[in-house]
Design an enzyme around this catalytic site. Sequence first.
Site, PDB file in Angstrom:
ATOM      1  N   ASN A   1       8.892  -7.359  -0.211  1.00 21.88           N
ATOM      2  CA  ASN A   1       7.490  -6.950  -0.167  1.00 21.88           C
ATOM      3  C   ASN A   1       7.473  -5.432  -0.061  1.00 21.88           C
ATOM      4  O   ASN A   1       7.768  -4.880   0.990  1.00 21.88           O
ATOM      5  CB  ASN A   1       6.820  -7.602   1.058  1.00 21.88           C
ATOM      6  CG  ASN A   1       5.418  -7.059   1.306  1.00 21.88           C
ATOM      7  OD1 ASN A   1       4.832  -6.395   0.454  1.00 21.88           O
ATOM      8  ND2 ASN A   1       4.887  -7.334   2.492  1.00 21.88           N
ATOM      9  N   TRP A   2       7.144  -4.786  -1.174  1.00 25.56           N
ATOM     10  CA  TRP A   2       7.242  -3.321  -1.194  1.00 25.56           C
ATOM     11  C   TRP A   2       6.059  -2.638  -0.514  1.00 25.56           C
ATOM     12  O   TRP A   2       6.054  -1.430  -0.359  1.00 25.56           O
ATOM     13  CB  TRP A   2       7.350  -2.822  -2.629  1.00 25.56           C
ATOM     14  CG  TRP A   2       8.589  -3.266  -3.340  1.00 25.56           C
ATOM     15  CD1 TRP A   2       9.599  -4.056  -2.841  1.00 25.56           C
ATOM     16  CD2 TRP A   2       8.971  -2.941  -4.679  1.00 25.56           C
ATOM     17  NE1 TRP A   2      10.564  -4.239  -3.778  1.00 25.56           N
ATOM     18  CE2 TRP A   2      10.204  -3.569  -4.934  1.00 25.56           C
ATOM     19  CE3 TRP A   2       8.375  -2.189  -5.688  1.00 25.56           C
ATOM     20  CZ2 TRP A   2      10.865  -3.451  -6.150  1.00 25.56           C
ATOM     21  CZ3 TRP A   2       9.028  -2.084  -6.909  1.00 25.56           C
ATOM     22  CH2 TRP A   2      10.261  -2.700  -7.132  1.00 25.56           C
ATOM     23  N   LYS A   3       5.030  -3.391  -0.206  1.00 25.36           N
ATOM     24  CA  LYS A   3       3.818  -2.835   0.413  1.00 25.36           C
ATOM     25  C   LYS A   3       3.298  -1.674  -0.454  1.00 25.36           C
ATOM     26  O   LYS A   3       3.423  -1.735  -1.669  1.00 25.36           O
ATOM     27  CB  LYS A   3       4.110  -2.429   1.858  1.00 25.36           C
ATOM     28  CG  LYS A   3       4.770  -3.585   2.629  1.00 25.36           C
ATOM     29  CD  LYS A   3       4.843  -3.390   4.101  1.00 25.36           C
ATOM     30  CE  LYS A   3       5.505  -4.621   4.735  1.00 25.36           C
ATOM     31  NZ  LYS A   3       5.553  -4.549   6.188  1.00 25.36           N
TER      32      LYS A   3
ATOM     33  N   HIS B   1      -0.635 -11.934   4.535  1.00 28.21           N
ATOM     34  CA  HIS B   1       0.307 -11.079   5.268  1.00 28.21           C
ATOM     35  C   HIS B   1      -0.402 -10.510   6.498  1.00 28.21           C
ATOM     36  O   HIS B   1      -1.598 -10.216   6.450  1.00 28.21           O
ATOM     37  CB  HIS B   1       0.805  -9.955   4.356  1.00 28.21           C
ATOM     38  CG  HIS B   1       1.898  -9.154   4.992  1.00 28.21           C
ATOM     39  ND1 HIS B   1       1.643  -8.147   5.903  1.00 28.21           N
ATOM     40  CD2 HIS B   1       3.242  -9.248   4.899  1.00 28.21           C
ATOM     41  CE1 HIS B   1       2.807  -7.649   6.309  1.00 28.21           C
ATOM     42  NE2 HIS B   1       3.782  -8.301   5.729  1.00 28.21           N
TER      43      HIS B   1
ATOM     44  N   GLU C   1      -0.525  -7.685   7.756  1.00 27.14           N
ATOM     45  CA  GLU C   1      -1.235  -6.418   7.545  1.00 27.14           C
ATOM     46  C   GLU C   1      -2.585  -6.658   6.873  1.00 27.14           C
ATOM     47  O   GLU C   1      -3.567  -5.970   7.156  1.00 27.14           O
ATOM     48  CB  GLU C   1      -0.350  -5.462   6.712  1.00 27.14           C
ATOM     49  CG  GLU C   1       0.760  -4.880   7.575  1.00 27.14           C
ATOM     50  CD  GLU C   1       2.026  -4.540   6.810  1.00 27.14           C
ATOM     51  OE1 GLU C   1       1.992  -4.392   5.578  1.00 27.14           O
ATOM     52  OE2 GLU C   1       3.084  -4.435   7.472  1.00 27.14           O
TER      53      GLU C   1
ATOM     54  N   GLU D   1       6.402 -14.801  10.084  1.00 28.54           N
ATOM     55  CA  GLU D   1       6.584 -13.378  10.339  1.00 28.54           C
ATOM     56  C   GLU D   1       5.940 -12.993  11.661  1.00 28.54           C
ATOM     57  O   GLU D   1       4.737 -12.700  11.710  1.00 28.54           O
ATOM     58  CB  GLU D   1       5.928 -12.561   9.218  1.00 28.54           C
ATOM     59  CG  GLU D   1       6.550 -12.766   7.856  1.00 28.54           C
ATOM     60  CD  GLU D   1       6.417 -11.515   7.015  1.00 28.54           C
ATOM     61  OE1 GLU D   1       7.444 -11.002   6.575  1.00 28.54           O
ATOM     62  OE2 GLU D   1       5.285 -11.054   6.813  1.00 28.54           O
TER      63      GLU D   1
ATOM     64  N   GLY E   1       8.375  -4.233  10.725  1.00 34.33           N
ATOM     65  CA  GLY E   1       8.468  -2.779  10.643  1.00 34.33           C
ATOM     66  C   GLY E   1       8.819  -2.115  11.961  1.00 34.33           C
ATOM     67  O   GLY E   1       8.692  -0.906  12.111  1.00 34.33           O
TER      68      GLY E   1
ATOM     69  N   SER F   1      11.752  -7.182  10.012  1.00 35.34           N
ATOM     70  CA  SER F   1      12.962  -6.369  10.205  1.00 35.34           C
ATOM     71  C   SER F   1      14.243  -7.067   9.760  1.00 35.34           C
ATOM     72  O   SER F   1      15.273  -6.972  10.423  1.00 35.34           O
ATOM     73  CB  SER F   1      13.061  -5.900  11.664  1.00 35.34           C
ATOM     74  OG  SER F   1      11.949  -5.092  11.996  1.00 35.34           O
TER      75      SER F   1
ATOM     76  N   GLY G   1      10.503  -6.395   4.095  1.00 37.74           N
ATOM     77  CA  GLY G   1       9.666  -5.231   3.831  1.00 37.74           C
ATOM     78  C   GLY G   1      10.527  -3.994   3.626  1.00 37.74           C
ATOM     79  O   GLY G   1      11.095  -3.789   2.552  1.00 37.74           O
ATOM     80  N   GLY G   2      10.670  -3.200   4.672  1.00 36.57           N
ATOM     81  CA  GLY G   2      11.358  -1.906   4.604  1.00 36.57           C
ATOM     82  C   GLY G   2      12.681  -1.927   3.854  1.00 36.57           C
ATOM     83  O   GLY G   2      12.928  -1.067   2.998  1.00 36.57           O
TER      84      GLY G   2
HETATM   85  P1  PGA Z   1       9.782  -5.428   7.522  1.00 39.09           P
HETATM   86  O1  PGA Z   1       8.463  -6.097   6.893  1.00 39.09           O
HETATM   87  O2  PGA Z   1      10.960  -6.095   6.872  1.00 39.09           O
HETATM   88  O3  PGA Z   1       9.675  -3.978   7.181  1.00 39.09           O
HETATM   89  O4  PGA Z   1       9.730  -5.692   8.993  1.00 39.09           O
HETATM   90  C1  PGA Z   1       8.400  -7.471   6.655  1.00 39.09           C
HETATM   91  C2  PGA Z   1       7.062  -7.831   6.072  1.00 39.09           C
HETATM   92  O5  PGA Z   1       6.073  -7.188   6.415  1.00 39.09           O
HETATM   93  O6  PGA Z   1       6.969  -8.756   5.248  1.00 39.09           O
END
Ligand code: PGA
Length: 256
Positions: free
Chosen positions: A10-12, A100, A102, A172, A178, A218, A239-240
Amino acid sequence: MSRTPVIAGNWKMHKDHLEAIQLVQRLAYHLDEQDYEGQEVVVCPPFVAIRSVGTLVESDRLPIAVGAQTCHWEDSGAFTGEVAPGMLARLDVRWVICGHSERRALFGETDDVVNRKVKAVRRHGMRPIVCVGEDLDQREAHEHEAIVAEQLGASLAGVSIDDPEDLVVAYEPVWAIGTGETATPDDAQAMCAFIRGQLARLHDEDTAAAVRIQYGGSVKPGNIRELMAQPDVDGALVGGASLNSDDFALIVGHRR
Ligand code: PGA
């Protein structure tokens, strides 16, 4: 029950279309055929990079599926700034992340909105990755199971699951996203197993046994193996670490 794991990046709101192409090219360079075997690999770029990534994946015949990070639930209409599910399907988008944390926290997505999105994604032949997870206060108050059960039930209300491969649930925990703080493999396993139990309650045992459940929060090259070794963890939503081709290649290639 053998389930094919799904590893999704997930590149956001990162990577313009040129950077996106570069990232996928580098990723493909690091991976070989065996890395893709027996698992599905997905990247979810921002909307504006989907077309470019899709063209690259197609021309280089990469076994990588393209996903989106969200979409609207209506097929068209006066919804300034939104993207319709059918538009994504036309770009050969196979997966759409729904709900998600966010989106829930920053853009006011309720379970009802998530439910509409899940249905819209299914209606257009794409596969939703339905995200659920508790925040830190809820975890400390031991409400994580209740919260996740509620999110899951409401997000999937009225969603029929004919082919269990068409739906992925991502557990999640918000406190792990993050933050560099990962749920322990035991916690991830416990919650993924709990979600499977809820799916059995909402649908049936066979469906629950076949739906893939990812862990997200993470995920890094250093913890992917332990997480994937858990019997109810069927992949990761990353994500990251998916923004770095070396790291994401190590995550995808964790069986080497
Ligand atoms: P992260 O994000 O790996 O940076 O913690 C995961 C996500 O939001 O799907």
